[in-house]
Motif scaffolding. Structure first.
Motif, mmCIF file in Angstrom:
data_model
loop_
_atom_site.group_PDB
_atom_site.id
_atom_site.type_symbol
_atom_site.label_atom_id
_atom_site.label_comp_id
_atom_site.label_asym_id
_atom_site.label_seq_id
_atom_site.Cartn_x
_atom_site.Cartn_y
_atom_site.Cartn_z
ATOM 1 N N GLN A 53 -10.498 -3.763 4.140
ATOM 2 C CA GLN A 53 -9.731 -3.522 3.100
ATOM 3 C C GLN A 53 -10.076 -3.978 1.745
ATOM 4 O O GLN A 53 -9.736 -3.015 0.780
ATOM 5 C CB GLN A 53 -8.267 -3.996 3.359
ATOM 6 N N GLN A 63 0.779 -1.203 -0.041
ATOM 7 C CA GLN A 63 0.165 -0.217 -0.026
ATOM 8 C C GLN A 63 0.848 1.294 -0.085
ATOM 9 O O GLN A 63 0.410 2.264 -0.602
ATOM 10 C CB GLN A 63 -0.857 -0.095 1.268
ATOM 11 N N ILE A 98 -5.457 1.734 -3.460
ATOM 12 C CA ILE A 98 -4.217 1.739 -2.868
ATOM 13 C C ILE A 98 -3.059 1.785 -4.255
ATOM 14 O O ILE A 98 -2.064 1.966 -4.040
ATOM 15 C CB ILE A 98 -3.610 0.247 -2.254
#
Length: 284
Positions: free
Chosen positions: A259, A178, A266
């Motif tokens: 996530q 990330q 990301i």
């Protein structure tokens, strides 16, 4: 096998009255010896109702091994327990911030810090002896505006060392991927340091409940790189306030589920956050 933080765990979770006076005196003496009248680095501890963890954190800070002149300051963020008494008993310079949130607490510390470099410290965390100097290998570079590190949890009856190893391996791998495009999303306040003058220019957000650390990192990006330190000797050890769920598998599953929503973020840089209504502080 013993760990560098075992002795700090011996008082972690204990009330002020349960900690031996000899230990408190030792911490006080070492903290006093660390303080410089002309600090290059300000190490600022924020605490809200941290009576049972603060002394252990300060013990670790009192044993920092650094070549730099430092100051260690505290912020009592409207605590209702004996947090302020811990600061007093250990003789640490501190300030009371009555507006409650990490943003207000960190901004209070920033306003009173004298150092050119500013280290954010969370009161439930232990810091290894060379933490400051290792972070400075990155933060001292002219092209860097801020630096962050990884962190670990101490094993206990509910969290085995092997379980924590794999949990942190998966988490750290994700953060590493990330950080190439979205380094600000990898920053956590307990392992965050930055150049003081730059932070004073952009200021720390006090209008949000959480995320003031990542938001500050994002604001600092135009002034320099957000660097990351992967040295395990610079890895602080913390408790389980950031896990909440208790069970590691449950924690890992919840994080993966969160996530994966909008995972494409990301891979793209951004210069601002989209605030959510539930994260905004109520208007007075």
């Amino acid at each position: 096998m013993s760990s560098w933080y075992d002795k700090y765990l011996s008082i972690y979770g204990k009330s002020l009255g349960e900690i031996p006076g000899t230990v408190l005196d030792e911490i006080k003496g070492k903290l006093t010896a660390q303080q410089s009248q002309e600090p290059l680095i300000s190490i600022v501890v924020i605490a809200y109702n941290e009576e049972r963890r603060l002394a252990a954190c300060l013990w670790s800070l009192s044993e920092l091994q650094t070549k730099y002149p430092i100051e260690i300051l505290g912020v009592n963020n409207n605590s209702t327990d004996r947090t302020e008494e811990v600061y007093q008993r250990l003789g640490l310079p501190y300030f009371n911030e009555t507006q409650q949130s990490p943003g207000f607490a960190r901004q209070c510390g920033l306003e009173h810090a004298k150092g050119k470099f500013h280290f954010c410290i969370d009161a439930d965390t232990f810091y290894p002896p060379r933490y400051v100097d290792l972070m400075m290998t990155k933060l001292g570079l002219p092209e860097v505006s801020s630096v962050s590190s990884f962190w670990s949890f101490f094993p206990d009856e509910q969290h085995s060392a092997i379980g924590l190893f794999f949990f942190e391996l998966i988490r750290d791998t994700f953060l590493w991927v990330q950080h190439f495009k979205r380094p600000e999303l990898c920053v956590r306040g307990m392992v965050f340091a930055f150049k003081t003058d730059l932070a004073r220019q952009v200021k720390i957000r006090t209008d949000i409940r959480r995320g003031e650390d990542g938001s500050l990192a994002l604001s600092l990006k135009p002034y320099g790189k957000i660097a990351f330190l992967y040295n395990r000797k610079a890895r602080p050890i913390t408790g389980y306030g950031t896990l909440n769920e208790g069970n590691l598998l449950h924690s890992l599953w919840n994080r993966m589920r969160v996530q994966m929503k909008g995972i494409s973020r990301i891979f793209y840089k951004t210069d601002h956050y989209e605030d959510t209504e539930e994260n905004l502080m109520p208007h007075k």
